[in-house]
Enzyme design. Structure first.
Site, short mmCIF file in Angstrom:
data_model
loop_
_atom_site.label_atom_id
_atom_site.label_comp_id
_atom_site.label_asym_id
_atom_site.label_seq_id
_atom_site.Cartn_x
_atom_site.Cartn_y
_atom_site.Cartn_z
N SER A 613 -46.51 -15.36 -32.87
CA SER A 613 -45.39 -14.54 -33.34
C SER A 613 -45.04 -13.52 -32.25
CB SER A 613 -45.74 -13.89 -34.68
OG SER A 613 -44.58 -13.39 -35.30
N ASP A 690 -39.68 -23.05 -39.64
CA ASP A 690 -39.94 -21.61 -39.61
C ASP A 690 -38.69 -20.85 -40.04
OD1 ASP A 690 -40.63 -18.98 -38.98
OD2 ASP A 690 -41.76 -19.56 -37.19
N HIS A 725 -43.67 -20.36 -40.51
CA HIS A 725 -44.19 -19.48 -39.46
C HIS A 725 -45.71 -19.55 -39.34
CE1 HIS A 725 -43.53 -16.43 -36.51
NE2 HIS A 725 -44.21 -15.50 -37.14
#
Length: 775
Positions: A613, A690, A725
């Site tokens: 991330s 995502d 994600h």
């Protein structure tokens, strides 16, 4: 696991020394952690108990579940218990439950279907405990209710279905709104408010007396739509045409959802729109709503401008509907965090106050603020930060909280009197440790959770005596015994000092059989995002990082470094990264890598960096510096250009493109030389489904590097079909971690100099990869 290891940093580091305690996980055995024990999640881990405290005349009561599934009302002090719901009355396959405040009924959620990070759809049923009857909240529900909540004082339930608000009362339902739909949300947040503002799935708040409901309405009309294709869509055979999920997703400088503030009189069903004038409609974010009365006299909302560097607290008088700005702040030296910490405390010396946390002084501290506006009263101060308010006891005039007073990596529990301003520790605050606490409804008891660095445990205390526990709730003795079978990574915490004077916190893991005379590869594992923290004295999870440190064929040293911009070291340290994300953070990771190379054991030819991330973004930005220090990198689910990320997160730190065009251009990963000059390899991993950091980021980054001349022997892009994600769809995380393991193994085996090649091989590689094959 000695918590001070061989640093050998020749005076460059200052150690953060935890005490040696009998519960320290020192190991002592011969077993090494294995892949299956650590990946994809740690199987050797501490247990913890979370109690659902009940507000009743007798303090210290909570709900637990027996082995057969029955719901039990227990008194944690007396050990007395009473069965409230027999096992045969518990719905099969339920997802969650909530007791009515008077314990006469239970609200059950079943048929759970995940939506976004926090939100989900479900069916809801009401169990009348006395009658034993189970009634659907909505007769025609079809797993489509988004949220439901009991009123604190009467028989009402507020719920949201198809984005419309309903009130259920004693079996009768009243529809409150009629405009809910794909673009209008009543009482629940849209995607961006859920993800970036509330961190939760609701946007409605009952008054303490249950007579009024405050709620927000979000309008996404005009917000651009982002489409996510689902190629398998959880089907055994992929559909010929992927399912396409359309999300209203405001990216930087795009139109944001607008928000309105509403009040509902529960008895009359009269609904009132309260004009919000704190900021213009297109420059408004509402970050928090809190009732500032014990009944329903006053409610307040926290308003930000769009880029969240100005704040106004607005009080609304319920009867007159009059609004007043009772507090405002200019935070244009950085940004203002939405801490969701307002809480009404009542009368203090003849004046009504509420409590809140603010870092306006440069450090996050607790203040009392007058409900009608006026000068605040500081309850805590110093060059340390309050992390969270745990409990407000209005009878004793005490506020319980956690703070970093000992060190930014630690957490200790304190109380402060808002009568005398005396601050009292509830734990030994002279040790490097990590604590939190859960208080009973009336504040008479608390479960103290020691969370590290040694083996965690939980104990019950009375607030009358914080020195002696009443009992142990969770000992984790079995974990302590199991750890004695292992040789564990050697973990240490210390600081390194930047040339500019700031210090960075570092967490180091050394292999169990560390030999200072050998050479070891090093993997940096940053997150590094604004306000975040990775380096803390909390329990060292025996996860992938511990695995690659322990495996005899890998034996990586890992360094986790909290760069400038991360949390709990004051506003100046945080705000340094404003308007230029990725710049100082990358500099700090490079500086730390140069520091690690001052150790004789550090292998300069095998220094990697891996992050997910924001950490994936930081990995790319660090390699982009072309420092020559890092030899390989891995970015998992990275942002590659913040112009591709959502507005409410990004603009908080970067402002809009119109205000900071050059900053956005520099923040994007755009320089390729650092990747071309890697001695090793760069891996990008991303899920195609995502909904947070879109796969578009990985696609753009990969294209930038390929078109910039990064050769195929330097770059791999791995997508995970339909994964979000967290890369969890269809066992994708298993493949992901096997790929990570292979990557770090291959990089360790990579020799600094390539072996001699036959001329034919050179010609082929030159044709494929360009001049680099001739080097």
């Amino acid at each position: 696991m000695k918590l001070l290891s061989l640093l050998m940093l020749a005076g460059i580091a200052q150690a953060i020394v935890p005490p040696r305690e009998p519960r320290s996980p020192t190991g002592g055995g011969n077993k090494l952690l294995t892949y299956k024990e650590c990946v994809p999640r740690a199987t050797i881990s501490p247990r913890s108990t979370s109690l659902a405290w009940i507000n009743s005349e007798e303090d210290g009561r909570y709900i637990s579940q027996s082995d057969d599934g029955a719901l039990i009302l227990q008194n944690i002090v007396t050990n007395t218990n009473k069965t409230l719901v027999a096992a045969d009355k518990v719905p099969k396959g339920y997802y969650d439950y909530w007791f009515k405040p008077d314990l006469s009924a239970v609200l059950w959620a079943t048929n759970y279907t995940k939506q976004y990070r926090h939100s989900y759809f479900a069916n809801y049923f009401i169990l009348d405990i006395k009658k034993g009857s189970l009634t659907p909240l909505a007769q025609d529900q079809a797993g489509d209710i988004q949220y439901a909540q009991w009123s604190p004082m009467n028989n009402s339930i507020a719920y949201v279905r198809x984005n419309d608000l309903y009130i259920w009362n004693n079996g009768k339902t009243k529809r409150i709104t009629e405009n809910g739909g794909p673009d209008i949300f009543n009482g629940v947040p849209d995607w961006v408010y859920e993800e970036e503002i509330f961190g939760d799935r609701f946007a409605l708040w009952f008054s303490p007396d249950g007579e009024y409901l405050a709620y927000l309405r979000f309008n996404e009309t005009g917000v651009p739509t982002y489409t996510i294709p689902y190629y398998k869509n959880k089907q055994k055979i992929a559909p010929a045409y992927p399912r396409e999920l359309e999300i209203r997703y405001p990216k930087v400088s795009a139109k944001n959802p607008t928000v309105q503030f509403h009040l509902l009189n529960i008895a009359s069903s009269q609904e009132t729109t309260i004009p919000v004038t704190a900021f213009p409609e297109n420059d408004l974010v509402i970050g928090e709503v809190a009732w500032l009365s014990s009944g329903h006299d006053s409610v307040a909302y926290r308003a930000f401008n769009r880029v969240q560097d100005r704040e106004k607290i607005v009080s609304v008088k319920v009867e007159s509907k009059e609004s007043k700005v009772i507090r405002e702040r200019d935070g244009t030296d950085g940004w203002i965090d939405n801490l969701l910490s307002m809480s009404y405390i009542g009368n203090v010396n003849g004046k009504e106050y509420y409590v809140d946390i603010s870092d306006a002084s440069g450090w996050a501290h607790i203040y009392l603020y007058p409900v009608d506006g006026g000068k605040e009263i500081a309850l805590t101060k110093g060059e340390w930060e309050v992390v969270a308010i745990l409990k407000v006891d209005t009878k004793k005039k005490l506020i319980y909280f956690t703070s970093t007073k000992y060190h930014s990596t630690t957490r200790h529990v304190y109380s402060v009197s808002y009568d005398t301003k005396v601050m009292t520790p509830l734990v030994n605050d002279k040790e490097a440790a990590y604590y939190t606490a859960s208080f009973s409804a009336k504040g008479g008891y608390y479960i103290l959770s020691y969370q590290g660095p040694n083996v965690p445990y939980q104990e019950l205390y009375s607030t009358k005596d914080s020195k002696k526990p009443l009992k142990t709730i969770t000992s984790n003795d079995a974990l302590l015994e199991k750890l004695k079978e292992y040789k564990l990574p050697k973990v240490s915490f210390f600081e390194i000092k930047l040339p500019s004077g700031e210090t960075l916190n570092v967490k180091q893991r050394l292999p169990p059989n560390f030999n200072p005379h050998k050479k070891y590869p090093v993997l940096f594992t940053p997150y590094g995002g604004p306000g975040a923290q990775e380096v803390s004295q909390a329990w060292n999870s025996l996860d992938f990082k511990s695995y690659i440190t322990s495996d005899p064929e890998l034996e990586y040293v890992t360094w986790t470094v909290d760069n400038r911009g991360t949390g709990y070291k004051g506003r100046k340290f945080r705000s340094a990264v404003a308007k230029r994300l990725g710049f100082l953070e990358a500099q700090d990771q490079v500086f730390a890598a140069k520091e690690v190379l001052k150790n004789r054991w550090a292998d300069k030819d095998h220094i990697g960096i891996w992050g997910x991330s924001y950490g994936g973004f930081l990995t790319a930005k660090t390699l982009e510096t072309d420092s020559g220090v890092f030899t390989f990198g891995i970015s998992t689910a990275p942002v590659s250009d913040f112009r591709l990320y959502d507005s409410m997160y990004t603009e908080r730190y970067m402002k809009t493109v119109e205000l900071n065009a050059d900053g956005y251009s520099e923040t994007a990963v755009h320089k390729v030389d650092g990747f071309k000059n890697l001695k090793g390899h760069y891996l990008i991993q991303h899920g195609t489904g995502d909904d947070n950091v879109h796969f578009q980021n990985a696609a753009v980054l990969s294209n930038t590097l390929m078109n910039g001349g990064v050769t195929a022997d330097k770059l791999t892009t791995q997508w995970f079909t339909d994964s979000d994600h967290g890369i969890r769809y269809d066992m994708d995380s298993t493949y992901q971690y096997k790929q990570l393991s292979k990557m770090v193994y291959d990089q360790k085996q990579r020799r600094p100099e390539s072996p001699p090649m036959h001329q034919w091989s050179k010609r082929v590689l030159a044709a494929l990869f360009g001049e680099r094959a001739e080097e």
